[in-house]
Design a protein around this motif. Sequence first.
Motif, PDB file in Angstrom:
ATOM      1  N   GLN A 189      12.197  12.633 -57.968  1.00 55.39           N
ATOM      2  CA  GLN A 189      12.323  13.331 -59.207  1.00 55.39           C
ATOM      3  C   GLN A 189      12.603  15.211 -59.085  1.00 55.39           C
ATOM      4  O   GLN A 189      13.027  15.329 -59.976  1.00 55.39           O
ATOM      5  CB  GLN A 189      11.232  12.754 -60.278  1.00 55.39           C
ATOM      6  CG  GLN A 189      11.579  11.176 -60.132  1.00 55.39           C
ATOM      7  CD  GLN A 189      10.823  10.024 -61.171  1.00 55.39           C
ATOM      8  OE1 GLN A 189       9.310  10.637 -61.400  1.00 55.39           O
ATOM      9  NE2 GLN A 189      10.644   9.486 -62.166  1.00 55.39           N
ATOM     10  N   GLN A 190      11.653  15.106 -58.365  1.00 55.37           N
ATOM     11  CA  GLN A 190      11.729  16.560 -58.031  1.00 55.37           C
ATOM     12  C   GLN A 190      12.802  17.106 -57.241  1.00 55.37           C
ATOM     13  O   GLN A 190      12.849  18.635 -57.562  1.00 55.37           O
ATOM     14  CB  GLN A 190      10.403  16.955 -57.713  1.00 55.37           C
ATOM     15  CG  GLN A 190       9.128  16.807 -59.060  1.00 55.37           C
ATOM     16  CD  GLN A 190       7.748  16.775 -58.015  1.00 55.37           C
ATOM     17  OE1 GLN A 190       7.858  17.855 -57.334  1.00 55.37           O
ATOM     18  NE2 GLN A 190       6.779  15.972 -57.796  1.00 55.37           N
ATOM     19  N   SER A 225       8.246   9.823 -56.073  1.00 56.14           N
ATOM     20  CA  SER A 225       7.938  10.831 -57.127  1.00 56.14           C
ATOM     21  C   SER A 225       9.048  12.007 -56.726  1.00 56.14           C
ATOM     22  O   SER A 225       8.684  13.537 -57.806  1.00 56.14           O
ATOM     23  CB  SER A 225       6.644  11.497 -56.787  1.00 56.14           C
ATOM     24  OG  SER A 225       6.098  13.000 -57.891  1.00 56.14           O
ATOM     25  N   THR A 259       2.352  14.802 -54.496  1.00 59.11           N
ATOM     26  CA  THR A 259       3.218  15.418 -54.473  1.00 59.11           C
ATOM     27  C   THR A 259       2.796  17.050 -55.083  1.00 59.11           C
ATOM     28  O   THR A 259       3.619  17.789 -54.663  1.00 59.11           O
ATOM     29  CB  THR A 259       4.540  15.511 -55.936  1.00 59.11           C
ATOM     30  OG1 THR A 259       3.108  14.655 -56.848  1.00 59.11           O
ATOM     31  CG2 THR A 259       5.558  13.994 -55.313  1.00 59.11           C
ATOM     32  N   ASP A 260       2.191  16.981 -55.543  1.00 62.08           N
ATOM     33  CA  ASP A 260       1.614  18.299 -55.582  1.00 62.08           C
ATOM     34  C   ASP A 260       0.903  19.304 -54.424  1.00 62.08           C
ATOM     35  O   ASP A 260       1.624  20.459 -53.628  1.00 62.08           O
ATOM     36  CB  ASP A 260       0.392  18.541 -56.684  1.00 62.08           C
ATOM     37  CG  ASP A 260       0.356  19.274 -57.568  1.00 62.08           C
ATOM     38  OD1 ASP A 260       1.793  19.106 -58.425  1.00 62.08           O
ATOM     39  OD2 ASP A 260      -0.118  18.783 -59.252  1.00 62.08           O
ATOM     40  N   GLY A 310       4.802  19.483 -52.201  1.00 59.48           N
ATOM     41  CA  GLY A 310       5.635  20.569 -52.360  1.00 59.48           C
ATOM     42  C   GLY A 310       4.551  22.331 -52.254  1.00 59.48           C
ATOM     43  O   GLY A 310       5.906  23.320 -51.961  1.00 59.48           O
ATOM     44  N   THR A 338      16.309  19.814 -50.595  1.00 64.60           N
ATOM     45  CA  THR A 338      15.836  18.090 -50.839  1.00 64.60           C
ATOM     46  C   THR A 338      15.896  18.135 -49.225  1.00 64.60           C
ATOM     47  O   THR A 338      16.083  17.484 -48.723  1.00 64.60           O
ATOM     48  CB  THR A 338      17.040  17.665 -50.807  1.00 64.60           C
ATOM     49  OG1 THR A 338      17.898  17.392 -49.961  1.00 64.60           O
ATOM     50  CG2 THR A 338      17.663  17.676 -52.457  1.00 64.60           C
TER      51      THR A 338
END
Length: 423
Positions: free
Chosen positions: A30-31, A27, A410-411, A414, A9
């Motif tokens: 949540q991931q 978001s 978020t992509d 990420g 995290t």
Amino acid sequence: MSDSAVENTSVLVINYTAPELNHLAASLAQQGLLQQYIRPYANQHRAWERVVERLPGFGRLYTKTFGRRTMPSGLTSGDIREAAVWQDIVRAAALHFGGARAKALSEQLHWSIQQRLAAVAGRHARNARVVVGSYQVSHKAFARTSGVKVLNYPIAHHRYIQRFVAEERELEPSFAATLPDWSQAPAWQEPELDAECEGADRILVGSTFARNAFMEEGFSAEKMIVIPYGADVERFSPGQFKAKQSTIFRILFVGGIVQRKGVSYLLRAYQRFKGPDTELVLVGSYPDDLRPFAPFREDFKHISHVPQAALPEIYRNADVFVFPSLLEGMGLVVLEAMATGLPVITTPNGPGDLVRDGVDGFVVPIRDVDAIVEKLEYLRAHPKERLRMGQNARERAKMFTWEHYRAKVTDFIGSLHENGLPK
């Protein structure tokens, strides 16, 4: 937090007022990617907040101010680190009660809150693999992290704005007092903005216009990431169809009633366009100096700042939304108007990515009074075309929801988290 938890995290998010970062933080949480979300006060529906909401008198004030700062689903109290809360509360009180002294105090607290947020963020940045920070509060975190640095910049580059504003003062001197005044900013502000922009590995903006402004300042296209913001298309919707009772052709503007939004050009256009069956409604806050509006005061109806819950009905009662902005990061109000089924007249300077010219409304050049008048005349004379454009606008807005924003950003984050900077 254990080392393994930090590894799993490890995205730190820092925000002052940008709504898009609320959604990004939610978001990421949540991931399982969020290390911490650092921001001023947020209403998290804690027990004491529920008590405050029920207090006679004060509860109503709270729900209209701080109580509105609810977070999107996905964030828990453990995810959020509130900073500068007392400064935030005092500033809100100063803004609410007004007066010259209160305004001066509010300005001082504005800068103080930013500095406090930056200091807290700096202390949490060391273990983050990715730091996503809003402009003006991220310089200390960027200086202390070895991770990837992403700067969220919701408007054009500050030096681009300075040059543009200087030009606009010359073109519209009567509205100069409503433009941003950089001389009032503390001396440290611009160097810190420069440090954030230069230190960022990527700069996240909401429109092609904002990206191009950075590129004019020498930033590479590769450094700039354009991801448009979103709107709540369920709240901002056309609603149940009902025959319009009024025969008035109603033109709507929502936003700060200042020259950065092109307000003088709208007022001049309406003076030429107006008739007994037309109305111009301006929704938003006035600047301190009202003298520029004196020649136009009989030409429009003013509604002061209203809560989000009241806005959809205001949009639904209009026929066209006009937003001739000069400097905009994207223009959330444009998206809200489109979502409620309004055709839009706007400019390329921010909202140009949203509105398809001739499909959802019209994109006109900045400062072009003639073009605004022409498009208003066309929409008034062609009600079927106005309806078609409004329907198109509604469908277009569905492509720019907060869910779409969260997925895209978020992509991107990420990919940084997993692989470091994209090549």
